[in-house]
Design an enzyme around this catalytic site. Sequence first.
Site, PDB file in Angstrom:
ATOM      1  N   GLY A 154      71.453  36.843  58.016  1.00  0.00           N
ATOM      2  CA  GLY A 154      71.437  37.380  59.377  1.00  0.00           C
ATOM      3  C   GLY A 154      70.385  38.448  59.564  1.00  0.00           C
TER       4      GLY A 154
ATOM      5  N   GLY B 209      61.914  33.724  62.600  1.00  0.00           N
ATOM      6  CA  GLY B 209      61.661  35.132  62.925  1.00  0.00           C
ATOM      7  C   GLY B 209      61.077  35.262  64.323  1.00  0.00           C
ATOM      8  CG  ASP B 210      57.433  33.541  64.910  1.00  0.00           C
ATOM      9  OD1 ASP B 210      57.302  34.669  64.402  1.00  0.00           O
ATOM     10  OD2 ASP B 210      56.840  32.530  64.495  1.00  0.00           O
TER      11      ASP B 210
HETATM   12  O1  TA6 Z   1      56.241  32.739  61.678  1.00  0.00           O
HETATM   13  C1  TA6 Z   1      55.764  31.497  61.248  1.00  0.00           C
HETATM   14  C2  TA6 Z   1      54.341  31.343  61.632  1.00  0.00           C
HETATM   15  O2  TA6 Z   1      54.316  31.608  62.969  1.00  0.00           O
HETATM   16  C3  TA6 Z   1      53.738  29.987  61.379  1.00  0.00           C
HETATM   17  O3  TA6 Z   1      54.003  29.268  62.503  1.00  0.00           O
HETATM   18  C4  TA6 Z   1      52.282  30.261  61.090  1.00  0.00           C
HETATM   19  O4  TA6 Z   1      51.474  29.963  62.154  1.00  0.00           O
HETATM   20  C5  TA6 Z   1      52.270  31.687  60.617  1.00  0.00           C
HETATM   21  O5  TA6 Z   1      53.509  32.268  60.990  1.00  0.00           O
HETATM   22  C6  TA6 Z   1      51.161  32.592  60.995  1.00  0.00           C
HETATM   23  O6  TA6 Z   1      51.419  33.911  60.601  1.00  0.00           O
HETATM   24  P1  TA6 Z   1      50.338  35.050  60.637  1.00  0.00           P
HETATM   25  O7  TA6 Z   1      51.063  36.303  60.300  1.00  0.00           O
HETATM   26  O8  TA6 Z   1      49.274  34.676  59.644  1.00  0.00           O
HETATM   27  O9  TA6 Z   1      49.765  35.104  62.023  1.00  0.00           O
END
Ligand code: TA6
Length: 312
Positions: free
Chosen positions: A227, A253-254
């Site tokens: 979580g 996370g996004d």
């Molecule tokens: O959080 C996952 C992610 O968004 C992937 O989709 C990939 O594009 C990556 O992270 C990019 O992360 P960064 O921190 O290099 O911009």
Amino acid sequence: KATITTVTLNAAIDKTYYVPVFDKGKVSRAEKVLATAGGKGLNVARVLKQLGHEEVTATGFAGGYNGQFITSRVKEAGIRSEFVEIPGESRLCLNFIDGRDGSSTEVLEPGPVVGEAHVEAFKQRLRKLSEQSALVVFSGSLPGGAAPELYAELIALARAAGADVFLDSSGAALVRGVEAGPSFIKPNEDEIVSLLPEAGNGDVREGIRRLMAQGIPVVAATLGADGAIAGAGGRIYRVRIPRIEPVNTVGSGDSFVAGYAYGHVRGWPVEQCLRYAAAAGSANALSETTGDVDPALHRKLLDDIAVEAWPD
Ligand code: TA6
């Protein structure tokens, strides 16, 4: 102002390869490949839209054929595309999912280098967009050529133009960006330690308390299947998520950030924002596609999220 603007300075095509057997040093054949407009900010933008936030704008840098793919996908999703075009080719971020155990192996390209003139052009674009936005969400790594203090400058600029600001980054970009006082950050456990080298004991709760004391109103640390722990209004919250069989956790996370932003711009209480955020993170993990939340599943998961304030 209803618009949420997401910033992806190092946009990407996220490619997910479903590989029955993924062995280092061997040939692996994929049985399914998915491609999405990625980089963290674009995942946030897409999930906001899926959660029902109508006015979403995506900006950042995009270049070449990959850049065209990214901006056309953004538009197809009903997101306003305000990318600054740069020379070079936007990157690919690869995610190999091993059919044996569902584990992910990611390979992230560095992406194109941005020059000073493009950074200036972006600042002007961001100023205009921030004037129209309730919230600007900065996500992901900085592109090559950008100074580590760029997020701090952009945060100040967006604030001065009247927008609230979230920051989800890592390393030096996060450390320097935090100095500009974003309203929300989402460091992982290691990043809490890099933000507070003197704290040293690695205790997430203590790290969150200190970051709040430094003036960051909301600090959320996502912990995968465990979580999240978050700090807001001087209090610490424990967020528990249901046990699920994850399919693809990249972008969870996004999705968490998108869920929190959705509630934040509506003035919801912290607990409700955290519940919405955690349900979005879990829903994303149940989709094969990176940065993808099914609204019906999200609604269902909301009931299974527990948010409790930690006793002081
Ligand atoms: O959080 C996952 C992610 O968004 C992937 O989709 C990939 O594009 C990556 O992270 C990019 O992360 P960064 O921190 O290099 O911009």
